[in-house]
Motif scaffolding. Structure first.
Motif, PDB file in Angstrom:
ATOM      1  N   VAL A  73     -11.030   6.467  -1.432  1.00  0.00           N
ATOM      2  CA  VAL A  73      -9.883   7.204  -0.904  1.00  0.00           C
ATOM      3  C   VAL A  73      -9.486   8.268  -1.922  1.00  0.00           C
ATOM      4  CG1 VAL A  73      -9.025   5.280   0.495  1.00  0.00           C
ATOM      5  CG2 VAL A  73      -8.214   5.550  -1.838  1.00  0.00           C
ATOM      6  N   GLU A  74      -8.892   9.345  -1.407  1.00  0.00           N
ATOM      7  CA  GLU A  74      -8.434  10.442  -2.276  1.00  0.00           C
ATOM      8  C   GLU A  74      -7.293   9.952  -3.171  1.00  0.00           C
ATOM      9  OE1 GLU A  74      -9.094  14.199  -3.604  1.00  0.00           O
ATOM     10  OE2 GLU A  74     -10.157  13.279  -1.923  1.00  0.00           O
ATOM     11  N   PHE A  75      -7.405  10.211  -4.471  1.00  0.00           N
ATOM     12  CA  PHE A  75      -6.344   9.854  -5.403  1.00  0.00           C
ATOM     13  C   PHE A  75      -5.226  10.868  -5.247  1.00  0.00           C
ATOM     14  CE2 PHE A  75      -4.163  10.200  -9.499  1.00  0.00           C
ATOM     15  CZ  PHE A  75      -3.861   8.871  -9.764  1.00  0.00           C
ATOM     16  N   VAL A  76      -3.992  10.394  -5.134  1.00  0.00           N
ATOM     17  CA  VAL A  76      -2.837  11.282  -5.013  1.00  0.00           C
ATOM     18  C   VAL A  76      -2.004  11.139  -6.287  1.00  0.00           C
ATOM     19  CG1 VAL A  76      -0.776  11.837  -3.677  1.00  0.00           C
ATOM     20  CG2 VAL A  76      -2.849  11.030  -2.508  1.00  0.00           C
ATOM     21  N   TRP A  77      -1.852  12.262  -7.003  1.00  0.00           N
ATOM     22  CA  TRP A  77      -1.051  12.255  -8.225  1.00  0.00           C
ATOM     23  C   TRP A  77       0.413  12.087  -7.858  1.00  0.00           C
ATOM     24  CZ3 TRP A  77      -3.225  12.089 -12.921  1.00  0.00           C
ATOM     25  CH2 TRP A  77      -4.531  12.524 -13.072  1.00  0.00           C
ATOM     26  N   PRO A  78       1.142  11.197  -8.530  1.00  0.00           N
ATOM     27  CA  PRO A  78       2.587  11.109  -8.291  1.00  0.00           C
ATOM     28  C   PRO A  78       3.253  12.448  -8.620  1.00  0.00           C
ATOM     29  CG  PRO A  78       1.838   9.244  -9.623  1.00  0.00           C
ATOM     30  CD  PRO A  78       0.693  10.214  -9.530  1.00  0.00           C
ATOM     31  N   GLU A  79       4.266  12.813  -7.869  1.00  0.00           N
ATOM     32  CA  GLU A  79       4.975  14.073  -8.113  1.00  0.00           C
ATOM     33  C   GLU A  79       5.502  14.123  -9.543  1.00  0.00           C
ATOM     34  OE1 GLU A  79       6.073  17.832  -7.596  1.00  0.00           O
ATOM     35  OE2 GLU A  79       4.868  16.646  -6.203  1.00  0.00           O
ATOM     36  N   ARG A  80       5.985  13.007 -10.035  1.00  0.00           N
ATOM     37  CA  ARG A  80       6.514  12.957 -11.409  1.00  0.00           C
ATOM     38  C   ARG A  80       5.426  13.278 -12.427  1.00  0.00           C
ATOM     39  NH1 ARG A  80       8.773  14.476 -15.034  1.00  0.00           N
ATOM     40  NH2 ARG A  80       9.849  13.252 -16.582  1.00  0.00           N
ATOM     41  N   THR A  81       4.178  12.868 -12.184  1.00  0.00           N
ATOM     42  CA  THR A  81       3.070  13.181 -13.085  1.00  0.00           C
ATOM     43  C   THR A  81       2.718  14.667 -12.999  1.00  0.00           C
ATOM     44  OG1 THR A  81       2.211  10.932 -12.956  1.00  0.00           O
ATOM     45  CG2 THR A  81       0.672  12.625 -13.681  1.00  0.00           C
ATOM     46  N   ARG A  82       2.796  15.247 -11.813  1.00  0.00           N
ATOM     47  CA  ARG A  82       2.554  16.695 -11.674  1.00  0.00           C
ATOM     48  C   ARG A  82       3.600  17.483 -12.481  1.00  0.00           C
ATOM     49  NH1 ARG A  82      -1.168  18.202  -8.107  1.00  0.00           N
ATOM     50  NH2 ARG A  82      -1.901  16.674  -6.601  1.00  0.00           N
ATOM     51  N   GLU A  83       4.857  17.058 -12.430  1.00  0.00           N
ATOM     52  CA  GLU A  83       5.916  17.710 -13.212  1.00  0.00           C
ATOM     53  C   GLU A  83       5.665  17.532 -14.706  1.00  0.00           C
ATOM     54  OE1 GLU A  83       9.414  15.785 -11.784  1.00  0.00           O
ATOM     55  OE2 GLU A  83       9.341  16.803  -9.833  1.00  0.00           O
ATOM     56  N   TRP A  84       5.259  16.335 -15.095  1.00  0.00           N
ATOM     57  CA  TRP A  84       4.957  16.024 -16.493  1.00  0.00           C
ATOM     58  C   TRP A  84       3.822  16.903 -16.999  1.00  0.00           C
ATOM     59  CZ3 TRP A  84       0.491  13.825 -18.618  1.00  0.00           C
ATOM     60  CH2 TRP A  84       0.610  13.254 -19.884  1.00  0.00           C
ATOM     61  N   TRP A  85       2.784  17.069 -16.202  1.00  0.00           N
ATOM     62  CA  TRP A  85       1.634  17.896 -16.572  1.00  0.00           C
ATOM     63  C   TRP A  85       2.068  19.358 -16.753  1.00  0.00           C
ATOM     64  CZ3 TRP A  85      -2.860  16.873 -18.586  1.00  0.00           C
ATOM     65  CH2 TRP A  85      -3.858  17.846 -18.590  1.00  0.00           C
ATOM     66  N   ALA A  86       2.881  19.859 -15.826  1.00  0.00           N
ATOM     67  CA  ALA A  86       3.383  21.234 -15.926  1.00  0.00           C
ATOM     68  C   ALA A  86       4.227  21.409 -17.194  1.00  0.00           C
ATOM     69  CB  ALA A  86       4.188  21.598 -14.687  1.00  0.00           C
ATOM     70  N   MET A  87       4.997  20.387 -17.550  1.00  0.00           N
ATOM     71  CA  MET A  87       5.803  20.437 -18.765  1.00  0.00           C
ATOM     72  C   MET A  87       4.908  20.599 -19.989  1.00  0.00           C
ATOM     73  SD  MET A  87       6.799  18.313 -21.593  1.00  0.00           S
ATOM     74  CE  MET A  87       6.105  16.797 -21.015  1.00  0.00           C
ATOM     75  N   TRP A  88       3.796  19.876 -20.054  1.00  0.00           N
ATOM     76  CA  TRP A  88       2.894  19.988 -21.195  1.00  0.00           C
ATOM     77  C   TRP A  88       2.230  21.362 -21.228  1.00  0.00           C
ATOM     78  CZ3 TRP A  88       3.117  17.615 -25.485  1.00  0.00           C
ATOM     79  CH2 TRP A  88       3.576  16.300 -25.553  1.00  0.00           C
ATOM     80  N   ILE A  89       1.884  21.908 -20.079  1.00  0.00           N
ATOM     81  CA  ILE A  89       1.255  23.233 -20.041  1.00  0.00           C
ATOM     82  C   ILE A  89       2.207  24.282 -20.603  1.00  0.00           C
ATOM     83  CG2 ILE A  89       0.468  25.056 -18.469  1.00  0.00           C
ATOM     84  CD1 ILE A  89      -0.745  22.808 -16.723  1.00  0.00           C
ATOM     85  N   GLU A  90       3.497  24.148 -20.315  1.00  0.00           N
ATOM     86  CA  GLU A  90       4.497  25.120 -20.762  1.00  0.00           C
ATOM     87  C   GLU A  90       5.053  24.820 -22.151  1.00  0.00           C
ATOM     88  OE1 GLU A  90       5.196  27.928 -19.151  1.00  0.00           O
ATOM     89  OE2 GLU A  90       3.661  27.300 -17.717  1.00  0.00           O
ATOM     90  N   SER A  91       4.696  23.696 -22.741  1.00  0.00           N
ATOM     91  CA  SER A  91       5.265  23.297 -24.033  1.00  0.00           C
ATOM     92  C   SER A  91       4.765  24.203 -25.153  1.00  0.00           C
ATOM     93  CB  SER A  91       4.904  21.845 -24.349  1.00  0.00           C
ATOM     94  OG  SER A  91       3.532  21.755 -24.702  1.00  0.00           O
ATOM     95  N   PRO A  92       5.559  24.367 -26.217  1.00  0.00           N
ATOM     96  CA  PRO A  92       5.093  25.146 -27.373  1.00  0.00           C
ATOM     97  C   PRO A  92       3.840  24.540 -28.018  1.00  0.00           C
ATOM     98  CG  PRO A  92       7.448  24.717 -27.542  1.00  0.00           C
ATOM     99  CD  PRO A  92       6.939  23.917 -26.384  1.00  0.00           C
ATOM    100  N   GLN A  93       3.699  23.242 -27.932  1.00  0.00           N
ATOM    101  CA  GLN A  93       2.536  22.580 -28.521  1.00  0.00           C
ATOM    102  C   GLN A  93       1.235  23.037 -27.850  1.00  0.00           C
ATOM    103  OE1 GLN A  93       5.433  21.105 -27.619  1.00  0.00           O
ATOM    104  NE2 GLN A  93       5.558  19.016 -28.379  1.00  0.00           N
TER     105      GLN A  93
END
Length: 162
Positions: free
Chosen positions: A49-69
């Motif tokens: 079955v297709e894995f569905v990322w939790p919305e909270r994980t999608r937000e978390w991932w976007a946060m890391w992409i935008e982080s200064p680190q």
């Protein structure tokens, strides 16, 4: 927390001046772009079955992409963080046993103020933004007490008992 001792002292402040017994390896730095969270299938009840990322994980991932680190992440960093996203997804699906591993992994990237202090990370804009007054915006100790002078030569302050 196991394996997390105090950060090493800067070279100029160490008491012992002997050289490290293991030489440092210098690597060529290449910044890598963040990958998207991948689409993939997992086995569930004997079927794929297709894995569905939790919305909270999608937000978390976007946060890391935008982080200064993220400006300092190489390809292996993003791959490690991508594996960490799966652990984050497990946690947000209710698997609380994933919490400790998630905490250890995000600490390596400087997720919290304590993690950033341990990794000796600082935000460069913070120095100029508060004009050196600290995070509260209150006057510095030098500004508050800069005009005070010590009384020497046996003189005592007016009103003080001797």
């Amino acid at each position: 927390m196991a394996g997390m001792g105090p950060a090493p002292k800067p070279e100029g402040r160490k008491a012992r001046r002997n050289k490290d017994t293991i030489p440092q390896t210098v690597l060529r730095w290449e910044r890598a772009e963040a990958p998207e969270l991948p689409d993939f299938r997992i086995e569930q009840g004997g079927q794929l079955v297709e894995f569905v990322w939790p919305e909270r994980t999608r937000e978390w991932w976007a946060m890391w992409i935008e982080s200064p680190q993220a400006d300092h992440f190489g390809s292996s960093d993003w791959q490690f963080l991508l594996d960490t996203a799966l652990i984050h997804a497990r946690l947000w699906r209710g698997d609380l046993s994933a919490a400790s591993e998630l905490r250890l992994r995000v600490a390596a990237f400087g997720a919290t103020p304590a993690d950033r202090a341990r990794l000796r990370m600082v935000f460069a804009e913070a120095d100029g933004a508060d004009q050196g007054r600290g995070s509260s915006g209150a006057p510095s100790a030098r500004e508050r007490y800069g005009n005070l002078r010590s009384i020497s030569g046996g003189q005592s302050a007016p009103g003080a008992s001797t």
